[in-house]
Design a protein around this motif. Sequence first.
Motif, short mmCIF file in Angstrom:
data_model
loop_
_atom_site.label_atom_id
_atom_site.label_comp_id
_atom_site.label_asym_id
_atom_site.label_seq_id
_atom_site.Cartn_x
_atom_site.Cartn_y
_atom_site.Cartn_z
N GLU A 94 0.83 -1.20 0.00
CA GLU A 94 0.00 0.00 0.00
C GLU A 94 0.87 1.26 0.00
O GLU A 94 0.53 2.26 -0.65
N ASN A 98 0.62 4.05 -2.78
CA ASN A 98 0.34 5.44 -2.44
C ASN A 98 1.33 6.38 -3.12
O ASN A 98 0.97 7.46 -3.60
N LEU A 101 0.34 6.46 -6.88
CA LEU A 101 -0.87 7.26 -7.13
C LEU A 101 -0.60 8.75 -6.92
O LEU A 101 -1.18 9.59 -7.61
N LEU A 109 -6.71 10.77 -10.76
CA LEU A 109 -7.04 9.48 -10.19
C LEU A 109 -8.00 9.63 -9.01
O LEU A 109 -7.76 10.41 -8.09
N HIS A 111 -10.55 7.33 -6.23
CA HIS A 111 -10.87 6.02 -5.67
C HIS A 111 -12.32 5.68 -6.02
O HIS A 111 -13.26 6.19 -5.42
N ASP A 150 -11.12 -0.08 -8.35
CA ASP A 150 -10.40 0.65 -7.30
C ASP A 150 -10.02 2.08 -7.68
O ASP A 150 -10.08 2.97 -6.85
N VAL A 151 -9.63 2.30 -8.93
CA VAL A 151 -9.13 3.61 -9.34
C VAL A 151 -9.76 4.02 -10.67
O VAL A 151 -9.63 3.32 -11.67
N ARG A 330 -12.32 11.62 -2.61
CA ARG A 330 -11.67 10.35 -2.93
C ARG A 330 -10.50 10.53 -3.91
O ARG A 330 -10.08 9.58 -4.55
N GLN A 332 -7.08 10.50 -5.35
CA GLN A 332 -5.93 9.68 -5.00
C GLN A 332 -4.65 10.52 -5.03
O GLN A 332 -4.45 11.33 -5.92
N SER A 337 0.00 14.79 -3.76
CA SER A 337 -0.14 14.59 -5.19
C SER A 337 0.76 15.52 -6.01
O SER A 337 0.73 16.75 -5.84
#
Length: 385
Positions: A94, A98, A101, A109, A111, A150-151, A330, A332, A337
């Motif tokens: 994960e 992370n 993403l 992106l 979620h 998921d994405v 949500r 990502q 980012s």
Amino acid sequence: MKSLVTSLSTQQLILRFFDLEAHIQSDSRTCLDLFASMYRRFQAIPERSPVQPPIEFEVQTRPDAAWGAPRMVLNGCEWSLHDQRLIEDGYVYEILMNAVLAGVRSHFLIHAGVVSYDDQGILLAADSRHGKTTLTAELVRRGCAFLSDDVAALGRADRRVHPFPRSLRLRPGTLDLLGCSELAVGAPFWIGKAILDTEELRPYSLGEAVAISHIIILHDPAVTWEDMVGSSERELGVLVDRVDTGFLTAVRRIDGVTEMHTDIDRGYPLLRLRTARRAAVLAQVEALCQAQQIWVLDIIKRRESHPKFNRPARLETIPTSKAIVELLRRFQGGYSSALLHEELEGSSVHLFRELAALIGQAKCYRLSVGPLHEMADLVCGMVNA
């Protein structure tokens, strides 16, 4: 399944996520093969060069390795694996994802699950345990094309939603609900979930990039919109791998934190903070964690409830602005980012405008969750209308 690890001697796996590559190395073939089973469709294409420098990720699991203890290295930064559960529970994966993403810039992106039908892209956004993956799988089983559970990867250049075909991760109970429990036999498992490729649900079900036509926010009917938005002072949950007295004292002293409690969630410490300045407080908590080599395992932006799925499912239209707010929640990559900071000047206003432009004229809905067949019937009826 054929291993995707590129070499027995180097034990390296190279994956491509749009404009970013991840180079993964480990002394554990099991670690690499498990990651490869989830991201088997993201193999790097040698003749296509990534736009950005790659993410370099290494996991050494043996205490007798060169470092003398289990370690993780992410882009040159070393982190001790104080707890073997971080590997066993999958948090090392994960943490890498992370970083991936947060690093992608070519796509916005979110979620969310994504399917398509008759050239209509359908985004399914939901909180944890609200049935997003189950509904995605059921729609694929009924004939929709699978893009992701998921994405949702919104292409900034073409304004289409692109496949992000990570393998499905389904609980045995979910497979029972879908009527395909036999698929769990022989499947690799990760944190109690079977890892399945979409084409095991239905052959030739992987879809292609498509225009975004419908956005559906799955919603617990027991929770009102006012409950979702909350008061000006809201809860922020930060799940970490460990804490000590000095760290907790430093968190309490962060400007903007009015209250703090600690709980145990999934076997790890969970900081529950009350604050009206979540973005600023989270940034300071993350800085403290990095300084003390404490892993941030999860961020929970509000206390989530789990619906019972025993009420009739209901689909209703909502304003685009409300849908955008839910999708941004949500987003990502979050506050780390590269898209936000290096492409959009760190501006939440620019982020809102970018997403508004990407979803265009998509119709927006709220789906009050209920029995699976009712939810799937409503979505199928919507796209066929």
